[in-house]
Design an enzyme around this catalytic site. Structure first.
Site, PDB file in Angstrom:
ATOM      1  N   ARG A  51       0.837  -1.199   0.000  1.00 40.05           N
ATOM      2  CA  ARG A  51       0.000   0.000   0.000  1.00 40.05           C
ATOM      3  C   ARG A  51       0.874   1.251   0.000  1.00 40.05           C
ATOM      4  NH1 ARG A  51      -3.242  -2.781   4.858  1.00 40.05           N
ATOM      5  NH2 ARG A  51      -1.060  -2.864   5.507  1.00 40.05           N
ATOM      6  N   SER A  82      -6.170  -1.233  -0.314  1.00 42.21           N
ATOM      7  CA  SER A  82      -6.365  -2.401   0.535  1.00 42.21           C
ATOM      8  C   SER A  82      -5.467  -3.503   0.006  1.00 42.21           C
ATOM      9  CB  SER A  82      -7.850  -2.809   0.454  1.00 42.21           C
ATOM     10  OG  SER A  82      -8.042  -4.118   0.934  1.00 42.21           O
ATOM     11  N   LYS A 162     -11.213   5.366   6.143  1.00 40.73           N
ATOM     12  CA  LYS A 162      -9.985   4.904   6.768  1.00 40.73           C
ATOM     13  C   LYS A 162     -10.034   5.469   8.185  1.00 40.73           C
ATOM     14  CE  LYS A 162      -6.518   5.308   3.899  1.00 40.73           C
ATOM     15  NZ  LYS A 162      -5.498   6.144   3.241  1.00 40.73           N
ATOM     16  N   SER A 229     -11.739   0.544   6.977  1.00 36.94           N
ATOM     17  CA  SER A 229     -10.499  -0.043   7.479  1.00 36.94           C
ATOM     18  C   SER A 229      -9.978   0.927   8.541  1.00 36.94           C
ATOM     19  CB  SER A 229      -9.496  -0.214   6.348  1.00 36.94           C
ATOM     20  OG  SER A 229      -9.183   1.041   5.795  1.00 36.94           O
ATOM     21  N   ARG A 326     -11.345 -12.885   2.312  1.00 39.34           N
ATOM     22  CA  ARG A 326     -11.252 -12.130   1.051  1.00 39.34           C
ATOM     23  C   ARG A 326     -11.277 -13.076  -0.146  1.00 39.34           C
ATOM     24  NH1 ARG A 326      -7.356  -8.634   3.962  1.00 39.34           N
ATOM     25  NH2 ARG A 326      -5.732 -10.032   3.210  1.00 39.34           N
ATOM     26  N   ALA A 348     -15.377  -7.104   9.462  1.00 42.22           N
ATOM     27  CA  ALA A 348     -16.576  -6.331   9.167  1.00 42.22           C
ATOM     28  C   ALA A 348     -17.402  -6.090  10.422  1.00 42.22           C
ATOM     29  CB  ALA A 348     -17.385  -7.071   8.106  1.00 42.22           C
ATOM     30  N   PRO A 353     -24.607  -8.006   9.410  1.00 43.30           N
ATOM     31  CA  PRO A 353     -24.730  -8.923  10.553  1.00 43.30           C
ATOM     32  C   PRO A 353     -23.475  -9.782  10.723  1.00 43.30           C
ATOM     33  CG  PRO A 353     -25.962  -9.762   8.675  1.00 43.30           C
ATOM     34  CD  PRO A 353     -25.462  -8.404   8.276  1.00 43.30           C
TER      35      PRO A 353
END
Lengths: 368, 368, 368, 368
Positions: A51, A82, A162, A229, A326, A348, A353
């Site tokens: 990154r 990301s 972010k 994130s 991912r 998350a 949920p």
């Protein structure tokens, strides 16, 4: 005013050649670049330097064109990279450009993609993961949303953030602990509070249900449009709001849905169809081409099961659950949508949920 | 005679409780257990001891019931365990049972699942990865197929094999090299030659196209029904042939297809529909319940791209491409079929085209 | 003329602050920086972008000071970064500076560190891993060595190289294979041939023992001073020669030894003592402070044993043997020498005997 | 009575052939086997099934010889297996045998290795990581120690434990949290409280310094002889006490030391010399042969530095710090002691100072 979006494949984290070419050829102007969202091929963890490499390359590309020192570029353009292109994910970046358009004589009433950026104020370590962060995030999100001339807050479909994690000393942490308010200044809490800030801003969760104790505890509370994130050392949360507005032009729209779990193809289909993208097995290439951005949050269900079956993503000490989740969700998205340039970010908390996540698609729907 | 198949979730590699219960309750007899195919939660690599743990547990469970010492059980029952339950894959085992049925008065002509087991002769190190292995594998596959009373070899849909890799000394390897015939006694070549042996047996590839030089070189040659792993130290290849036969009874059928790549949902759908399993987005639970086994081979495309887009599975030195490709294909299968108890094995030399693999499904189609 | 060396700890791959400060404060001049050798905290593999990040930061730091575009800096200064700071290794860089000194009136005859840089000509893919690479590397190494005014080639103690791996097309590879000369244009062969090139240049191995067939085959042939990595896409091999010369001044000397295996503390001790660095258990901090550079090549013994005991570094499919061997040797070096800023690079074909590697130390021995 | 110890190399986790041979040849009797401590080649994490595989093999070997069902063997013999043979560690097991010896006519007063086993009572989830676990562990350790006829508690040199982590429900955890006493029923707290239990038993830490709040918080408190792992699902802590007693015979002694950090070779040397094992660079094979067991706890310093230099073991998201720290300390031990069959277990809460760990050696010192 209109947004245009360009999804470029990259040959490596430092590959900015497609963007350079577009600027050199006058496709758009450096001054109009609002933000760049991308996936790089690192591990997405603490020692993911891809990154930084990508952002360094962008700073050195855009700095001279904007008349700025490289280290000042991010004051003006938001970069949201990301790490982690597990499985079929193809490394890429999506460049969002905001351009003035000639005044329209006739209003069609159709809504088109609107994009705004903003920041919270600098947050203090003791505020992270608690209500002050939630409220300040909500305030900043509403401020950006208001600037977009929306019909309704229901037209906000993605809030990409972010999250702040201000630095603190060991002594500060000890003092907080002794005062009975242990610091929550970490990635988990910053992401969780950011998401609840969005939920508060957009009315997804009423304020009376929110409290310090509910954060990262009461998983029934969540936002369906947040994507956050968090970055150690960041003092204020950076915010991108993507919505549809009747006052904006162009040919793009955004839509969202809440994934119930990582195999929730029903929702993927529903969101795509809301944008006029027909979904089939196999995907139709003509439909796939309408998509310009796929953004999702994923999570290996912390209860250790998926649809009643045991999964082993959380007990594998060789590969992180972040990499698995991912890989899974991007495979599912690619399978249904026929596109491997997808942006899946992981963990998350309060983004949908438990075991689920948020999904937003951007597609070409025709000029307004 | 009929085949019944039982797909049991496991709580760990050594969990044989579901099988024990079935035997204890008389659901079927230990003598009728033909083979057990399963996925365990290891890394699928050289240091994956979960397979040994699973097989040890089965040997100690079945040995006393069969009147055999534990170490003799595998002379009678084939165990085919594959490590690696990446992503959504739920660890499980499928137990295949062959039972006598009362003589049928009326032949319906409908075909049902037939399953036979066999072995090649012991292979020598210098034969592995060369034509002798191909021919002997073909011979053994045909022998098993013939025992199944098939209408045609086109009714063979899956040949599951554990390929031989006989041990050899450093001196033997050096001698072979000096004689200009370097040993190919490794996993890649053993899998490749096994698959071509199936292709030869079933007429998928004509013998004149096969040669030592073509093995693991000419990727246009492949079998569409092979599924082979390879095991160092194994002297002879173990073979399971799954086919449909008008002489067999029960309610199961098998079908297969060739995946063009890891996102080939078109083929997944086609194979399912051939068995009367309707596929939709999202999957219909009533249809999902018809499936009793999902078997596939996967491969991260060695050319580094998937549908024209770069992937990074082969350049990641932290996570093996074998783990990625299993994670991707199992996610795609789970997404389309709605089932996470899938058996995906990886590296697919001559198992379908480059970057593709073989797929076989077993489903309940009603009593014949 | 003299060499000075500065060993800087870094806070991350892009941290060049210590070098910047030294330049800003006039400690030395950018024009005099000859090379920078460093360890960065990546995985040392194909997806290790920390080296690129470090070199990008150095290019942007030195470019303006040298009046060069960033992408031209490496034509003038050699950067040799190795990824992988496993275990106790502390990320760091060693900056070597060559400075003119006032003409000496009186010759002492004492030798001091001399450092020269050079390049092979561009190599073609078919030359890599074969005698043309060996001979051209030997020629270039001798050329650099001759420029250093050495008493003898025995005074060369470290030849640090980045080996060429020119790009080639699939068609070129196929053509070579059909012509019976399969390309060896990969990291293993490039490292191996580079090391044998050094061995040839310095007379460690007589030319008559060398042949295409011996490369990466006859492990009895090796250099005791080579340290070579290899980089895909690099057209010519970059070469640093470190030696002791009576014509050079300063307070540094270099010495080397050949590690028989990764636990060969006898050799570590001997090399240190040759430089007047006394070794003890535990290390004496006053002695440790004399060291300014520790450079070694490591290798997990490919025979799977170490001193007769089995090791599992080669059968672990979760962690590469390259990471293990760097971790082991750096721990051993740190244990004996009391220094964690060590440069250990891995895979050591023809760099010492099988399972062994080369070791070079640089220490302060007093002004000449 | 005397202890004999046998250190066997293994060819895989299930390899019990050396022990089988010893039993078959009458080297010692199954009834006399007290415990087996070993290292297996897994990852040492949650998905490390090599320990289960090793213990299953031992159960099936010893069960018939002891007249016990396999699943009852561990009621009688303690198995303490640790996964993770990173780097140079050679997989092995140490078998401890307790045998009656003829009554001695003459007391020499020399102390020899004494070994006892014991258990805490079953612990409840709410006790783990708090003072009840500390006190009960202390009680059980003292009880075992008293049975060994020691001159003094200072003669205890190693307390090897597998710490209890009783199972609990989500509801129990929630109830505890609401009552303001969040459960600490995890590996970190179980190890920490076990170690402090030893410290309390042996007088290393006075009781008044201990409190719930001090556990896993006040790192100045520690035991220098504890070595504890923890196992989810285990109801009571299993305890091995190794000490020297004038009432025991044989030729073995144990000694211990506290490692200040992972490079503390001074302590390694001191402990070895206490047993008459001379340490040198390189190690003397005649001295090495005296060692029969090397046991240590390691820890990547949580402050991120080692002797003032930054290390990256804690920020690497591809490889766990547990694997790094075992690799480092085992390399250091092998480097100093010349032995690769070392037992290094990781995470060392209250086992020595922060970043350090405990070390115990067993060596042959001559018959008493």
């Amino acid at each position: 005013v209109r947004i245009r979006a360009f999804n470029y494949a990259t040959r490596g984290p430092s590959d900015v050649s497609a963007l350079r070419r577009a600027l050199d050829e006058g496709e758009y102007r450096a001054e109009d670049v609002l933000c760049v969202i991308g996936k790089t091929e690192g591990n997405g963890g603490r020692n993911d330097f891809t990154r930084e490499l990508a952002m360094t390359a962008l700073e050195h590309l855009l700095g001279p064109r904007l008349g700025l020192a490289p280290e000042r570029v991010q004051d003006r353009v938001i970069f949201s990279f990301s790490g982690g292109t597990e499985g079929v994910v193809s490394p890429h970046m999506v460049v969002f450009v905001r351009e003035a358009t000639p005044a329209r004589s006739r209003r069609t009433g159709e809504k088109r993609l609107a994009l705004g950026i903003g920041y919270t104020r600098a947050l203090r370590p003791e505020e992270i993961g608690r209500m002050p962060q939630v409220r300040e995030t909500a305030r900043a999100v509403r401020e950006v949303a208001e600037s977009l001339q929306l019909e309704s807050l229901a037209d906000v479909h993605l809030v990409q953030m972010k999250g702040a994690i201000p630095s603190f000393t060991y002594a500060e942490a000890e003092a907080a602990r002794k005062a009975g308010r242990e610091l929550r200044c970490d990635m988990v809490y910053s992401r969780g509070a950011s998401a609840l800030g969005v939920a508060l801003a957009l009315g997804e969760v009423p304020e009376e249900k929110l409290s310090d104790d509910a954060i990262c505890r009461d998983w029934s509370l969540y936002s369906g449009v947040a994507s956050c994130s968090a970055k150690p050392g960041l003092e204020r949360t950076e915010i991108l709001v993507l919505a549809n507005s009747p006052e904006w032009e162009g040919d793009l729209q955004v839509a969202h849905g809440v994934l119930e779990d990582m195999l929730d193809t029903r929702t993927v289909r529903a969101v795509a169809e809301r944008l006029g993208v027909r979904v089939s097995i196999p995907p139709d290439p003509a439909e796939v081409r309408k998509l310009v951005g796929v953004f999702a949050k994923s999570e290996a269900d912390p209860r250790g099961t998926l649809r009643g079956q045991r999964h082993t993503m959380l007990s594998d000490d060789d590969i992180s659950d972040t990499r698995y989740s991912r890989c899974v969700l991007s495979s599912v998205l690619a399978s249904v949508l026929g596109e491997t340039r997808v942006y899946v970010s992981t963990r998350a908390e309060h983004h949908g949920p438990l075991g689920g996540g948020t999904l937003a698609l951007i597609a070409r729907v025709g000029e307004s």
